[in-house]
Write an enzyme that holds these catalytic residues in place. Structure first.
Site, mmCIF file in Angstrom:
data_model
loop_
_atom_site.group_PDB
_atom_site.id
_atom_site.type_symbol
_atom_site.label_atom_id
_atom_site.label_comp_id
_atom_site.label_asym_id
_atom_site.label_seq_id
_atom_site.Cartn_x
_atom_site.Cartn_y
_atom_site.Cartn_z
ATOM 1 N N LYS A 83 0.802 -1.231 0.000
ATOM 2 C CA LYS A 83 0.000 0.000 0.000
ATOM 3 C C LYS A 83 0.835 1.281 0.000
ATOM 4 O O LYS A 83 0.369 2.328 -0.454
ATOM 5 C CB LYS A 83 -0.967 -0.007 1.182
ATOM 6 C CG LYS A 83 -2.029 -1.087 1.060
ATOM 7 C CD LYS A 83 -2.981 -1.065 2.241
ATOM 8 C CE LYS A 83 -4.008 -2.179 2.109
ATOM 9 N NZ LYS A 83 -4.993 -2.153 3.209
ATOM 10 N N ASP A 119 -9.982 2.102 2.240
ATOM 11 C CA ASP A 119 -9.895 1.513 3.575
ATOM 12 C C ASP A 119 -10.433 2.473 4.634
ATOM 13 O O ASP A 119 -11.095 2.058 5.584
ATOM 14 C CB ASP A 119 -8.444 1.160 3.916
ATOM 15 C CG ASP A 119 -7.975 -0.111 3.240
ATOM 16 O OD1 ASP A 119 -8.828 -0.955 2.899
ATOM 17 O OD2 ASP A 119 -6.759 -0.261 3.049
#
Length: 292
Positions: A83, A119
Site C-alpha cells: 500500500k 480503507d
C-alpha cells in the site's frame, strides 16, 4: 468506455480487475466483486495477483502494474504489503489517498494510474454501524502500516479524542502520530511503546496488523490486559474470529470483526473501478456466504 451506464447498457460492459498482495489466496474480495458484477449484468473478471504464487516469483510491483495495463485492466486493489510502495508508481492520488499516504485501489484510465484509499471509508462505515455508541475518549491502535494509517485517520475523523499508536517498528508509529497531530491537532495522537497496554484508561483497542491471519497466527494484544468494559476491533477477516477477537469475547468485551471493513472498502472500490453503484447489502451477503 462509459462505466456510468444504466442496467440495460451495463449488459455490454466487460471489466477486468485484480487484487495485488502477498498470501491472499483466501481473500473474499474477488467473489464480492464478481458476484456483484453478475447481479448488475457486468462481465467482471476479477483475479488474484498473489506474489506468494510461483507465477509471480521474481516479478516487481512495477512489472505487475505494467502487465495489468497491457492486458486492459480497469483497476486494481492493493493489499499487504504494497500500500505504500505502490504510491511511487502512480500518476495521481485522490484526496483520501494523499491525506492517508497509502493506496489500496488503483483506477486505470486513459493511460493513467490514479490511486485511491477506500480503507478509510470502509473502516469508518463499519465502525459507525457496529460501534456507534462506543466510548472513544482513549483508543489504542496496534499497527501503523498501510491499513493502520487508514484506520488511524478514520478513528480520529470519527471523533476519537486520544489515539495511542503502537507499532513493532517505533519509527513508523512516530511518523503516523506526527502526521495525525499535524492533521487533527496537538494531543489527538501519541506514540505507545507497549508499556501502557494495561492502562485502565483505554476504552478500546484496534488491531490493524496481519497478526491473527492464518499465515500470521497469534494475537497482537495480551489477553490479561483485556477488560470486560473495553471494546475491541480487528481488520483481519480470515479467520473471521481471530485469536484477538476470541480472547476479547471470552473476556466479555464488545467486538467488531474485520468483515465490515472488508465489505465496505470493496463497495467503494467497486464503484471506483466500474463507475457503477453496487448494492452494499448484496455484497455483504456474498461475503457472509463463505461462513466463518
Amino acid at each position: 468506455m462509459d462505466h456510468t451506464a444504466n442496467s440495460d447498457r451495463a449488459e455490454t460492459i466487460s471489466i477486468r480487475a485484480a487484487l495485488i498482495g502477498r498470501g491472499i489466496a483466501k481473500s473474499r474480495t474477488p467473489a464480492m466483486h464478481m458476484e456483484e458484477g453478475r447481479a448488475l449484468k457486468v462481465a467482471y473478471d476479477y483475479r488474484l495477483f498473489d506474489t506468494d504464487d510461483d507465477a509471480f516469483k521474481g516479478q516487481t510491483l512495477a512489472n505487475i502494474l505494467h502487465r495489468a495495463e497491457s492486458e486492459n485492466f480497469a483497476g486494481l486493489n492493493v493489499t499487504f504489503p504494497y500500500k505504500f510502495e505502490v504510491m511511487s508508481l502512480l500518476d495521481g492520488l485522490s484526496e483520501n489517498a494523499r491525506n492517508v499516504g497509502a493506496v489500496n485501489t488503483i483506477v486505470l484510465r486513459n493511460g493513467k494510474r490514479l490511486g485511491h484509499n477506500t480503507d478509510l471509508w470502509g473502516f469508518a462505515e463499519s465502525f459507525r454501524r457496529g460501534m456507534a455508541d462506543a466510548t472513544t475518549d482513549d483508543v489504542l491502535l496496534i499497527g501503523a502500516g498501510g491499513a493502520g494509517v487508514s484506520v488511524a485517520f478514520a478513528l480520529l475523523t470519527l471523533g476519537v479524542e486520544k489515539l495511542r499508536v503502537f507499532d513493532v517498528k517505533p519509527d513508523r508509529a512516530t511518523a503516523l502520530a506526527s502526521a495525525l497531530t499535524e492533521k487533527f491537532g496537538t494531543g489527538r495522537a501519541i506514540v505507545s511503546n507497549g508499556s501502557d497496554f494495561d492502562d485502565p484508561g483505554i476504552d478500546g483497542v484496534v488491531n490493524a496488523t496481519p497478526v491473527g491471519m492464518d499465515k500470521f497466527p497469534g494475537t497482537p494484544f495480551p489477553k490479561q490486559f483485556l477488560r470486560p468494559e473495553m471494546w475491541v476491533a480487528d481488520i483481519v477477516y480470515f479467520p473471521l474470529e481471530t485469536q484477538f477477537l476470541r480472547d476479547a469475547r471470552e473476556t466479555g468485551c464488545r467486538t467488531l470483526p474485520g468483515s465490515g471493513m472488508a465489505v465496505f472498502q470493496a463497495v467503494r472500490a467497486f464503484k471506483l473501478i466500474t463507475g457503477i453503484d453496487p448494492d452494499a447489502a448484496r455484497m455483504r451477503r456474498t461475503f457472509d456466504s463463505f461462513g466463518t
